[in-house]
Design a protein around this motif. Structure first.
Motif, PDB file in Angstrom:
ATOM      1  N   THR A   1      17.371   9.076 -10.853  1.00  0.00           N
ATOM      2  CA  THR A   1      18.299   8.374  -9.968  1.00  0.00           C
ATOM      3  C   THR A   1      18.371   9.059  -8.610  1.00  0.00           C
ATOM      4  OG1 THR A   1      19.619   7.601 -11.836  1.00  0.00           O
ATOM      5  CG2 THR A   1      20.700   7.645  -9.684  1.00  0.00           C
ATOM      6  N   ALA A   2      18.408  10.390  -8.611  1.00  0.00           N
ATOM      7  CA  ALA A   2      18.437  11.127  -7.349  1.00  0.00           C
ATOM      8  C   ALA A   2      17.116  10.972  -6.588  1.00  0.00           C
ATOM      9  CB  ALA A   2      18.721  12.607  -7.611  1.00  0.00           C
ATOM     10  N   ALA A   3      15.990  10.980  -7.303  1.00  0.00           N
ATOM     11  CA  ALA A   3      14.679  10.889  -6.643  1.00  0.00           C
ATOM     12  C   ALA A   3      14.470   9.540  -5.968  1.00  0.00           C
ATOM     13  CB  ALA A   3      13.560  11.134  -7.657  1.00  0.00           C
ATOM     14  N   THR A   4      15.032   8.485  -6.539  1.00  0.00           N
ATOM     15  CA  THR A   4      14.834   7.140  -5.978  1.00  0.00           C
ATOM     16  C   THR A   4      15.984   6.714  -5.069  1.00  0.00           C
ATOM     17  OG1 THR A   4      15.785   6.204  -8.002  1.00  0.00           O
ATOM     18  CG2 THR A   4      13.388   6.390  -7.903  1.00  0.00           C
TER      19      THR A   4
ATOM     20  N   TYR B   1      13.263  12.400  -3.221  1.00  0.00           N
ATOM     21  CA  TYR B   1      12.713  13.616  -3.823  1.00  0.00           C
ATOM     22  C   TYR B   1      12.292  14.593  -2.732  1.00  0.00           C
ATOM     23  CZ  TYR B   1      10.108  16.464  -7.186  1.00  0.00           C
ATOM     24  OH  TYR B   1       9.657  17.491  -7.971  1.00  0.00           O
ATOM     25  N   ALA B   2      13.029  15.686  -2.590  1.00  0.00           N
ATOM     26  CA  ALA B   2      12.861  16.599  -1.453  1.00  0.00           C
ATOM     27  C   ALA B   2      11.450  17.173  -1.307  1.00  0.00           C
ATOM     28  CB  ALA B   2      13.888  17.734  -1.552  1.00  0.00           C
TER      29      ALA B   2
ATOM     30  N   VAL C   1       0.834  -1.196   0.000  1.00  0.00           N
ATOM     31  CA  VAL C   1       0.000   0.000   0.000  1.00  0.00           C
ATOM     32  C   VAL C   1       0.874   1.253   0.000  1.00  0.00           C
ATOM     33  CG1 VAL C   1      -1.719   1.318   1.290  1.00  0.00           C
ATOM     34  CG2 VAL C   1      -1.931  -1.174   1.105  1.00  0.00           C
ATOM     35  N   HIS C   2       1.863   1.292   0.884  1.00  0.00           N
ATOM     36  CA  HIS C   2       2.750   2.459   0.906  1.00  0.00           C
ATOM     37  C   HIS C   2       3.514   2.599  -0.407  1.00  0.00           C
ATOM     38  CE1 HIS C   2       1.943   3.732   4.949  1.00  0.00           C
ATOM     39  NE2 HIS C   2       2.263   2.556   5.469  1.00  0.00           N
ATOM     40  N   GLY C   3       3.748   1.489  -1.093  1.00  0.00           N
ATOM     41  CA  GLY C   3       4.417   1.541  -2.388  1.00  0.00           C
ATOM     42  C   GLY C   3       3.570   2.154  -3.481  1.00  0.00           C
ATOM     43  N   LEU C   4       2.277   2.352  -3.200  1.00  0.00           N
ATOM     44  CA  LEU C   4       1.377   2.991  -4.158  1.00  0.00           C
ATOM     45  C   LEU C   4       1.373   4.516  -4.016  1.00  0.00           C
ATOM     46  CD1 LEU C   4      -1.676   0.561  -3.824  1.00  0.00           C
ATOM     47  CD2 LEU C   4      -0.201   0.801  -5.839  1.00  0.00           C
ATOM     48  N   THR C   5       2.176   5.073  -3.095  1.00  0.00           N
ATOM     49  CA  THR C   5       2.241   6.517  -2.882  1.00  0.00           C
ATOM     50  C   THR C   5       3.507   7.094  -3.513  1.00  0.00           C
ATOM     51  OG1 THR C   5       3.423   6.331  -0.779  1.00  0.00           O
ATOM     52  CG2 THR C   5       1.008   6.276  -0.699  1.00  0.00           C
ATOM     53  N   LEU C   6       3.475   8.380  -3.793  1.00  0.00           N
ATOM     54  CA  LEU C   6       4.644   9.035  -4.364  1.00  0.00           C
ATOM     55  C   LEU C   6       5.810   9.050  -3.386  1.00  0.00           C
ATOM     56  CD1 LEU C   6       2.981  12.060  -6.191  1.00  0.00           C
ATOM     57  CD2 LEU C   6       4.210  10.166  -7.265  1.00  0.00           C
ATOM     58  N   ALA C   7       5.527   9.266  -2.104  1.00  0.00           N
ATOM     59  CA  ALA C   7       6.600   9.285  -1.112  1.00  0.00           C
ATOM     60  C   ALA C   7       7.287   7.928  -1.030  1.00  0.00           C
ATOM     61  CB  ALA C   7       6.051   9.698   0.255  1.00  0.00           C
ATOM     62  N   GLY C   8       6.513   6.843  -1.204  1.00  0.00           N
ATOM     63  CA  GLY C   8       7.097   5.514  -1.173  1.00  0.00           C
ATOM     64  C   GLY C   8       7.923   5.207  -2.409  1.00  0.00           C
ATOM     65  N   GLN C   9       7.605   5.850  -3.535  1.00  0.00           N
ATOM     66  CA  GLN C   9       8.304   5.565  -4.793  1.00  0.00           C
ATOM     67  C   GLN C   9       9.501   6.485  -5.040  1.00  0.00           C
ATOM     68  OE1 GLN C   9       5.612   5.370  -8.136  1.00  0.00           O
ATOM     69  NE2 GLN C   9       4.069   4.236  -6.984  1.00  0.00           N
ATOM     70  N   ALA C  10       9.526   7.647  -4.389  1.00  0.00           N
ATOM     71  CA  ALA C  10      10.604   8.610  -4.633  1.00  0.00           C
ATOM     72  C   ALA C  10      11.163   9.114  -3.306  1.00  0.00           C
ATOM     73  CB  ALA C  10      10.096   9.766  -5.490  1.00  0.00           C
ATOM     74  N   PRO C  11      11.841   8.249  -2.532  1.00  0.00           N
ATOM     75  CA  PRO C  11      12.305   8.647  -1.200  1.00  0.00           C
ATOM     76  C   PRO C  11      13.339   9.764  -1.205  1.00  0.00           C
ATOM     77  CG  PRO C  11      13.262   6.528  -1.842  1.00  0.00           C
ATOM     78  CD  PRO C  11      12.222   6.854  -2.853  1.00  0.00           C
TER      79      PRO C  11
ATOM     80  N   VAL D   1      24.648  12.171  -4.201  1.00  0.00           N
ATOM     81  CA  VAL D   1      24.717  12.454  -5.629  1.00  0.00           C
ATOM     82  C   VAL D   1      25.625  13.667  -5.802  1.00  0.00           C
ATOM     83  CG1 VAL D   1      22.424  11.514  -6.118  1.00  0.00           C
ATOM     84  CG2 VAL D   1      22.668  13.916  -5.502  1.00  0.00           C
ATOM     85  N   GLU D   2      25.945  14.012  -7.028  1.00  0.00           N
ATOM     86  CA  GLU D   2      26.818  15.154  -7.262  1.00  0.00           C
ATOM     87  C   GLU D   2      26.017  16.363  -7.711  1.00  0.00           C
ATOM     88  OE1 GLU D   2      30.268  15.034  -9.606  1.00  0.00           O
ATOM     89  OE2 GLU D   2      31.391  13.838  -8.151  1.00  0.00           O
ATOM     90  N   SER D   3      26.449  17.535  -7.255  1.00  0.00           N
ATOM     91  CA  SER D   3      25.870  18.805  -7.693  1.00  0.00           C
ATOM     92  C   SER D   3      26.990  19.818  -7.767  1.00  0.00           C
ATOM     93  CB  SER D   3      24.785  19.277  -6.725  1.00  0.00           C
ATOM     94  OG  SER D   3      24.205  20.491  -7.184  1.00  0.00           O
ATOM     95  N   LEU D   4      27.177  20.427  -8.913  1.00  0.00           N
ATOM     96  CA  LEU D   4      28.222  21.420  -9.131  1.00  0.00           C
ATOM     97  C   LEU D   4      29.602  20.864  -8.775  1.00  0.00           C
ATOM     98  CD1 LEU D   4      26.303  24.536  -7.762  1.00  0.00           C
ATOM     99  CD2 LEU D   4      26.787  24.001 -10.165  1.00  0.00           C
ATOM    100  N   GLY D   5      29.794  19.576  -9.080  1.00  0.00           N
ATOM    101  CA  GLY D   5      31.098  18.964  -8.919  1.00  0.00           C
ATOM    102  C   GLY D   5      31.426  18.470  -7.525  1.00  0.00           C
ATOM    103  N   ARG D   6      30.468  18.524  -6.602  1.00  0.00           N
ATOM    104  CA  ARG D   6      30.734  18.083  -5.231  1.00  0.00           C
ATOM    105  C   ARG D   6      29.617  17.154  -4.762  1.00  0.00           C
ATOM    106  NH1 ARG D   6      31.976  23.475  -1.840  1.00  0.00           N
ATOM    107  NH2 ARG D   6      32.069  21.936  -0.154  1.00  0.00           N
ATOM    108  N   PRO D   7      29.942  16.142  -3.933  1.00  0.00           N
ATOM    109  CA  PRO D   7      28.889  15.240  -3.444  1.00  0.00           C
ATOM    110  C   PRO D   7      27.962  15.959  -2.470  1.00  0.00           C
ATOM    111  CG  PRO D   7      30.992  14.756  -2.383  1.00  0.00           C
ATOM    112  CD  PRO D   7      31.289  15.763  -3.452  1.00  0.00           C
ATOM    113  N   THR D   8      26.705  15.577  -2.525  1.00  0.00           N
ATOM    114  CA  THR D   8      25.712  16.157  -1.624  1.00  0.00           C
ATOM    115  C   THR D   8      24.554  15.189  -1.497  1.00  0.00           C
ATOM    116  OG1 THR D   8      24.458  18.188  -1.130  1.00  0.00           O
ATOM    117  CG2 THR D   8      24.378  17.377  -3.398  1.00  0.00           C
ATOM    118  N   SER D   9      23.610  15.493  -0.629  1.00  0.00           N
ATOM    119  CA  SER D   9      22.442  14.627  -0.451  1.00  0.00           C
ATOM    120  C   SER D   9      21.449  14.856  -1.583  1.00  0.00           C
ATOM    121  CB  SER D   9      21.763  14.929   0.883  1.00  0.00           C
ATOM    122  OG  SER D   9      21.154  16.212   0.857  1.00  0.00           O
ATOM    123  N   PRO D  10      20.585  13.864  -1.881  1.00  0.00           N
ATOM    124  CA  PRO D  10      19.553  14.080  -2.892  1.00  0.00           C
ATOM    125  C   PRO D  10      18.647  15.269  -2.566  1.00  0.00           C
ATOM    126  CG  PRO D  10      19.753  11.742  -2.418  1.00  0.00           C
ATOM    127  CD  PRO D  10      20.599  12.449  -1.405  1.00  0.00           C
ATOM    128  N   ALA D  11      18.338  15.469  -1.269  1.00  0.00           N
ATOM    129  CA  ALA D  11      17.477  16.588  -0.897  1.00  0.00           C
ATOM    130  C   ALA D  11      18.127  17.912  -1.273  1.00  0.00           C
ATOM    131  CB  ALA D  11      17.177  16.547   0.601  1.00  0.00           C
TER     132      ALA D  11
END
Length: 492
Positions: A231-234, A86-87, A74-84, A241-251
């Motif tokens: 990839t970042a959303a899931t 995604y900020a 059931v939780h897998g049917l929600t957006l939050a469950g599918q894209a952990p 993940v990388e942003s502007l050449g440096r590692p950071t959190s997906p959020a």
């Protein structure tokens, strides 16, 4: 009523709650509203759209019992469950606790409608209960179908209403969103459920798999951008993940994405000047320019960019979204991306500064470095700071008793030449004239004119922000000198 249904369906991978309920209702032959009532998802005749974001434990258990599923399914049917990762779907976003309703209305989740692939709808139409509606179609970074190598559609080919939506009124405003549009009506899940007239009018009923418009194919850069964002959303908690050449959190990465959208759209065409070789700049221009129209100009149905609620929200049209997000990923993946962002953000209009301040504490360190550099560039372009307090240049020449709290038309001609909020500028100029005539502080001058402290504070904030735009402070000082001369001549 928590009695299990006599038969049910297995959720398909990536399927979202509304599509699952439609398939199940169609299979057992009841209106979706009746199934939603049994699952506890209905409030009267309303099926709130925020249930597709996430479900509380009690409601998830009731759905699991009725539909013969386990709670994880059931939780897998929600957006939050599918894209952990995604900020915008997190319960704490941009430093604030947000409800599921706020998440559903933020603009970075398509809750009022769904993009879709007509070929996928056709391919899955013969599954038990009907076709699948993946949750990823509700997220703005899903704009292509990798399987069929095409841009997703978002409008019904027959009625031209946004797909899977409750539609909009004649003036372009949305009707209240529903988890399932027209839930009283029994239709195949591949049919459009939009009711053009609303109320009890018949639904459009057109088959969304039958598109008369030829499919458009995404470029390689678009496909790569979508994969990068997906990839970042899931990403699982703790992954980087990388942003502007440096590692950071997906959020942090997705907040960087939002800040970059703001930089591109609020300063357009600056991005086209910084990245002149980027593809499909015409599509980005169409979206960005539409957002600069007044709200009244953007209300017409299906106007370009009309679904974007704010300057930093993505467009609904998948081709515009693909072009914009491809440029965003290009900026964030560029080895010199910080410099490019700083150049764009240094041109951010003052009225957009509050939005940037909201995002800044929640972006990556590399993005914050770019924002800091943009402020330095902005200060250099603006020249010396605005003059506070105003010097007493007209003592003995200008009588403060002749100065009204709001400048009259006969004195305000020099102000009319400035691109500024006129009424605020007239009040601010009166305060400065008193300072020019008798000296003292800004607060004392406002008190002399009888201007309340709250009015003074709001005037100061708006005018100070305006003065920081390049050239405004010098132009204002010149206008004040001319006004003071007018006032002196009026006294004599």
């Amino acid at each position: 009523m928590n009695t299990p249904l006599p038969r049910s369906l297995e959720p398909a991978p990536g399927e979202l709650l509304p599509g699952y309920l439609l398939r199940l209702a169609h299979r057992i032959g009841i209106p979706p509203r009746d199934l939603a009532h049994r699952c506890g998802l209905a409030t009267g005749n309303t099926l709130p759209a925020h249930h597709l974001v996430r479900l509380d434990a009690g409601l998830a258990q009731q759905i699991a019992t009725v539909c013969r599923l386990d709670k994880a399914e059931v939780h897998g049917l929600t957006l939050a469950g599918q894209a952990p990762g995604y900020a915008p779907l997190h319960s704490v976003y941009l430093g604030r606790h947000q409800s599921n309703i706020n998440m559903a209305n933020d603009g970075w989740v398509f809750t009022a409608f769904s993009r879709y692939c007509p070929d996928c709808v056709a391919d899955t139409a013969d599954l038990p209960g009907g076709p699948l509606w993946p949750g990823s179609w509700r997220l703005p970074h899903t704009f292509t179908c990798p399987r069929h190598h095409r841009h997703l559609a978002w409008l019904c080919p027959a009625c031209q209403a946004p797909a899977f939506s409750n539609g909009y009124k004649a003036d372009g405003r949305w009707r209240p969103s529903q988890l399932i549009p027209a839930p009283r009506i029994r239709l195949h899940p591949a049919q459009c459920r939009h009711r053009p007239g609303g109320g009890w009018d018949a639904a459009c009923s057109a088959h969304l798999a039958r598109s008369p418009v030829p499919a458009t194919q995404p470029t390689k850069a678009m496909a790569q951008a979508q994969q990068r964002l997906a990839t970042a959303a899931t990403a699982a908690p703790g992954q980087e993940v990388e942003s502007l050449g440096r590692p950071t959190s997906p959020a942090h990465f997705f907040n960087d994405v939002r800040a970059t959208v703001l930089a591109i759209c609020a300063t357009w065409p600056a991005a086209a000047e910084v990245f002149p070789g980027s593809e499909h700049l015409d599509l980005i221009a169409t979206h960005a320019e539409a957002l600069h129209h007044t709200p009244a100009e953007r209300l017409g149905p299906q106007g370009s960019g009309w679904l974007a609620r704010s300057i930093d929200h993505p467009p609904a049209d998948s081709q515009h979204g693909a072009a914009l997000m491809s440029l965003v990923v290009q900026v964030l993946d560029d080895t010199d991306g910080k410099t490019a962002l700083a150049r764009m953000l240094s041109r951010l209009p003052s009225r957009r500064a509050d939005r940037l301040r909201t995002l800044t504490p929640h972006c990556s360190p590399a993005m914050n470095a770019a924002i800091g550099e943009s402020l330095r560039l902005r200060r250099e372009a603006a020249g010396p700071p605005a003059l506070f307090p105003q010097p007493a240049t007209h003592q003995g020449r200008l009588d403060p008793r002749t100065i009204p709290a709001l400048l009259p038309d006969a004195w305000a001609g020099p102000l009319d030449e400035l691109d500024a909020p006129t009424r605020l500028l007239r009040r601010d100029a009166a305060i400065r004239l008193v300072q020019m005539a008798r000296g003292g502080s800004r607060t004392g001058a406002a008190r002399y004119l009888g201007i309340p402290p709250g009015t003074l504070d709001s005037t100061t904030l708006r005018i100070r922000t305006w003065q920081k735009e390049p050239g405004n402070a010098d132009a204002y000082q010149d206008a004040l000198r001319r006004i003071a001369d007018i006032a002196v001549r009026a006294k004599t």
